[in-house]
Design an enzyme around this catalytic site. Structure first.
Site, PDB file in Angstrom:
ATOM      1  N   THR A   1       4.753   9.056  -0.474  1.00 31.01           N
ATOM      2  CA  THR A   1       4.893   8.270  -1.698  1.00 31.01           C
ATOM      3  C   THR A   1       3.947   8.810  -2.761  1.00 31.01           C
ATOM      4  OG1 THR A   1       4.915   6.027  -2.632  1.00 31.01           O
ATOM      5  CG2 THR A   1       3.131   6.539  -1.100  1.00 31.01           C
ATOM      6  N   ASN A   2       4.273   8.514  -4.000  1.00 36.93           N
ATOM      7  CA  ASN A   2       3.331   8.733  -5.099  1.00 36.93           C
ATOM      8  C   ASN A   2       3.011   7.401  -5.777  1.00 36.93           C
ATOM      9  OD1 ASN A   2       2.540  11.482  -5.152  1.00 36.93           O
ATOM     10  ND2 ASN A   2       4.578  12.047  -5.877  1.00 36.93           N
TER      11      ASN A   2
ATOM     12  N   LYS B   1      -2.980 -10.642   1.162  1.00 33.48           N
ATOM     13  CA  LYS B   1      -1.611 -10.115   1.141  1.00 33.48           C
ATOM     14  C   LYS B   1      -1.395  -9.158   2.311  1.00 33.48           C
ATOM     15  CE  LYS B   1       1.693  -7.385  -1.465  1.00 33.48           C
ATOM     16  NZ  LYS B   1       1.905  -6.426  -2.524  1.00 33.48           N
TER      17      LYS B   1
ATOM     18  N   ASP C   1      10.075   2.318   3.650  1.00 32.98           N
ATOM     19  CA  ASP C   1      11.047   1.787   2.706  1.00 32.98           C
ATOM     20  C   ASP C   1      10.976   0.281   2.857  1.00 32.98           C
ATOM     21  OD1 ASP C   1      12.849   2.371   0.592  1.00 32.98           O
ATOM     22  OD2 ASP C   1      14.519   1.770   1.856  1.00 32.98           O
ATOM     23  N   THR C   2      11.067  -0.386   1.741  1.00 36.56           N
ATOM     24  CA  THR C   2      10.937  -1.840   1.711  1.00 36.56           C
ATOM     25  C   THR C   2      12.076  -2.430   0.906  1.00 36.56           C
ATOM     26  OG1 THR C   2       8.529  -1.765   1.896  1.00 36.56           O
ATOM     27  CG2 THR C   2       9.461  -3.762   0.947  1.00 36.56           C
TER      28      THR C   2
ATOM     29  N   LEU D   1       0.886   4.661  -6.444  1.00 32.83           N
ATOM     30  CA  LEU D   1      -0.550   4.449  -6.278  1.00 32.83           C
ATOM     31  C   LEU D   1      -0.875   3.063  -5.731  1.00 32.83           C
ATOM     32  CD1 LEU D   1      -1.887   6.276  -9.467  1.00 32.83           C
ATOM     33  CD2 LEU D   1      -1.721   7.137  -7.129  1.00 32.83           C
ATOM     34  N   ASN D   2      -0.045   2.069  -6.043  1.00 32.55           N
ATOM     35  CA  ASN D   2      -0.256   0.720  -5.507  1.00 32.55           C
ATOM     36  C   ASN D   2      -0.067   0.696  -3.988  1.00 32.55           C
ATOM     37  OD1 ASN D   2      -0.774  -0.859  -7.935  1.00 32.55           O
ATOM     38  ND2 ASN D   2       1.336  -0.392  -8.485  1.00 32.55           N
TER      39      ASN D   2
ATOM     40  N   ARG E   1       4.366  -5.122   4.614  1.00 30.37           N
ATOM     41  CA  ARG E   1       3.821  -3.767   4.722  1.00 30.37           C
ATOM     42  C   ARG E   1       2.585  -3.767   5.618  1.00 30.37           C
ATOM     43  NH1 ARG E   1       3.930  -2.694  -0.118  1.00 30.37           N
ATOM     44  NH2 ARG E   1       5.958  -1.705  -0.094  1.00 30.37           N
TER      45      ARG E   1
ATOM     46  N   GLY F   1       6.154  -4.823  -7.976  1.00 28.24           N
ATOM     47  CA  GLY F   1       7.529  -5.140  -7.577  1.00 28.24           C
ATOM     48  C   GLY F   1       7.847  -6.606  -7.766  1.00 28.24           C
TER      49      GLY F   1
END
Length: 190
Positions: free
Chosen positions: A7-8, A171, A68-69, A10-11, A177, A149
């Site tokens: 991934t890129n 969280k 993937d979410t 950053l979060n 995740r 998101g």
């Protein structure tokens, strides 16, 4: 040990780095020179996760993991699901996605939903998958500044605030995740 997180975002990297043991150095796609968009052409969350991890291993040779979410809403027969990131269009705008979802749920009383994350690990030429689910409901309006998101409109079961109102530690401890990453970490530590 080095592992590429495919991934890129950053979060996502920040969320995951907080959960990964210190002896594992996390690399982003940018760190390995992968600047192209990795294909996500599968029709399931699992399929996209596997496709991304396989792509990085095949084209760059690194052990890696990809996630993937999707947000699955009961009243919408599981939509937006695999299309969560581009629900309101290819611009992938979180506010547009939330606005579309809130509009579609406007007259619905069932607001139950779940976030689902699937992580695929490519390690030593073997593939492993880990799934995390967080049940909750879609609120009637956006609330909170944290996260990303759909976080401002998703309230996890048993909590009074949205993901966007929670600190990252909370969280991660209850979220989809975080649950999938915990399985990954336990596997890597075993």
């Amino acid at each position: 040990m080095q592992l590429v997180f495919a991934t890129n975002n950053l979060n996502k990297i920040k969320e995951v780095q907080a959960l990964i043991p210190e002896h594992i150095k996390l690399l982003s796609l940018n760190d390995i020179g992968c600047l192209e968009d990795i294909p996500e052409t599968q029709d399931t969350i699992e399929g996209n996760s596997i496709q991304k991890a396989t792509y990085v291993k095949k084209h760059y040779g690194y052990d890696c993991f990809a996630d993937d979410t999707g947000l699955e809403v009961d009243a919408l027969n599981g939509a937006p699901g695999v299309y969560s990131a581009r629900y309101a269009g290819e611009q992938r705008d979180a506010n547009d996605n939330m606005d579309k979802l809130l509009t579609e749920l406007n007259a619905k009383t069932n607001r139950n939903a779940q976030f689902k994350t699937v992580i695929t690990l490519q390690l030593n030429n073997k593939q492993h998958t880990f799934t995390g689910i967080c049940e909750g409901e879609i609120t009637s309006s956006k609330s909170g500044e944290q996260g990303f998101g759909y976080d401002p409109i998703f309230k996890p079961k048993g909590h009074q605030e949205t993901f966007a109102e929670m600190d990252l530690k909370l969280k991660n401890s209850i979220g989809h995740r975080g649950k999938a990453i915990l399985q990954l970490v336990n596997f890597l530590n075993a």
